[in-house]
Design a protein around this motif. Sequence first.
Motif, PDB file in Angstrom:
ATOM      1  N   ARG A   1       0.870  -1.180   0.000  1.00 43.75           N
ATOM      2  CA  ARG A   1       0.000   0.000   0.000  1.00 43.75           C
ATOM      3  C   ARG A   1       0.905   1.228   0.000  1.00 43.75           C
ATOM      4  O   ARG A   1       1.734   1.390   0.900  1.00 43.75           O
ATOM      5  N   LEU A   2       0.776   2.043  -1.028  1.00 48.99           N
ATOM      6  CA  LEU A   2       1.631   3.219  -1.177  1.00 48.99           C
ATOM      7  C   LEU A   2       0.791   4.464  -0.960  1.00 48.99           C
ATOM      8  O   LEU A   2      -0.225   4.656  -1.651  1.00 48.99           O
ATOM      9  N   GLU A   3       1.223   5.285   0.000  1.00 47.75           N
ATOM     10  CA  GLU A   3       0.496   6.514   0.307  1.00 47.75           C
ATOM     11  C   GLU A   3       1.404   7.712   0.085  1.00 47.75           C
ATOM     12  O   GLU A   3       2.548   7.705   0.544  1.00 47.75           O
ATOM     13  N   CYS A   4       0.872   8.713  -0.606  1.00 45.36           N
ATOM     14  CA  CYS A   4       1.694   9.879  -0.951  1.00 45.36           C
ATOM     15  C   CYS A   4       0.767  11.059  -1.224  1.00 45.36           C
ATOM     16  O   CYS A   4      -0.149  10.934  -2.053  1.00 45.36           O
ATOM     17  N   GLY A   5       0.985  12.163  -0.528  1.00 46.71           N
ATOM     18  CA  GLY A   5       0.189  13.375  -0.768  1.00 46.71           C
ATOM     19  C   GLY A   5      -1.307  13.133  -0.661  1.00 46.71           C
ATOM     20  O   GLY A   5      -2.086  13.710  -1.435  1.00 46.71           O
TER      21      GLY A   5
END
Length: 295
Positions: free
Chosen positions: A161-165
């Motif tokens: 799971r990639l979270e960014c901005g």
Amino acid sequence: MQFTFWGVRGSIAVPGPSTVRYGGNTTCIEVRGDNNELVILDAGTGIFQLAQTLFAEFPIDINIFISHTHWDHIQGLPMFTPMFVPGNNINLYGARDIVENRSVKDVLSRQMEYSYFPLRENELKSNMHYFDIQDQQDVQIGSIKVSNFLLNHPVLNFGYRLECGGKTVVFTGDHEWPLNIYAEGDPEYSDYQAFLDLRRQQTLDFFRGADALIIDTAYADSEYPSRQGWGHGSFDASIRAARDAGVKKAFLTHHEPTRSDDQLEQVFEQALKRNGVCSSDPAFFLAQEGVQIEV
Ligand SMILES: [Zn+2]
Ligand SMILES: [Zn+2]
């Protein structure tokens, strides 16, 4: 954050006229963070074409997260040309193989043994760093937080799971929704079912609210009964999961290698219709090589 599909095919690369629209390469996804950080999810044969686009950015920091070490997810690694160029920094993350007790470094080294490849791992010219990551260990790559969750496959497989901005992309790697191993009526059935129900909730929480869910959907539902336990999802199961997890877009991937582009579209359309997919549902797409998505 944006991502690009470089390989969407399951099990084996199948280039040719019948797969030219969706692509014949095995799993590889390029993700870019808000500060242009580079994360690569899996290193199937698609990583070779991705590599050809990176030369202008050398020297470059590259972060490769391996979902699991089946061939179709690592086979492109020895031909990943940035590894051969001095000045590049390459970080490779993945699960330790607890059955064979092998580190993630072995993933690459063993593929480059004498019998299989002309160069050894210790001849690579870039700065290589290997990281055995633990279940649910977070890794920060600049503006991108990468979390993992163990999913059901016949080897340790991390979903990422990639979270960014404020945006989220989830990738399952290979995953089959686990089935009860006991027959209904067996005294163990209900306890095991309660465990599976809990596991499903935890998995859906890992997917929850994603702007994009990239999910293993190898099998048509007519194929699935004869392939239970092989470790892959079906169209109905993926549609249900995307709905239950409230994701915005779902990209179905790990396309069955024997399926032509026309057959793939046919199976997809039938599944959307059978499941009554409408405008209030997540938007469903077939993952397609070369397509870039902005989230
Ligand atoms: Zn696979
Ligand atoms: Zn696999």
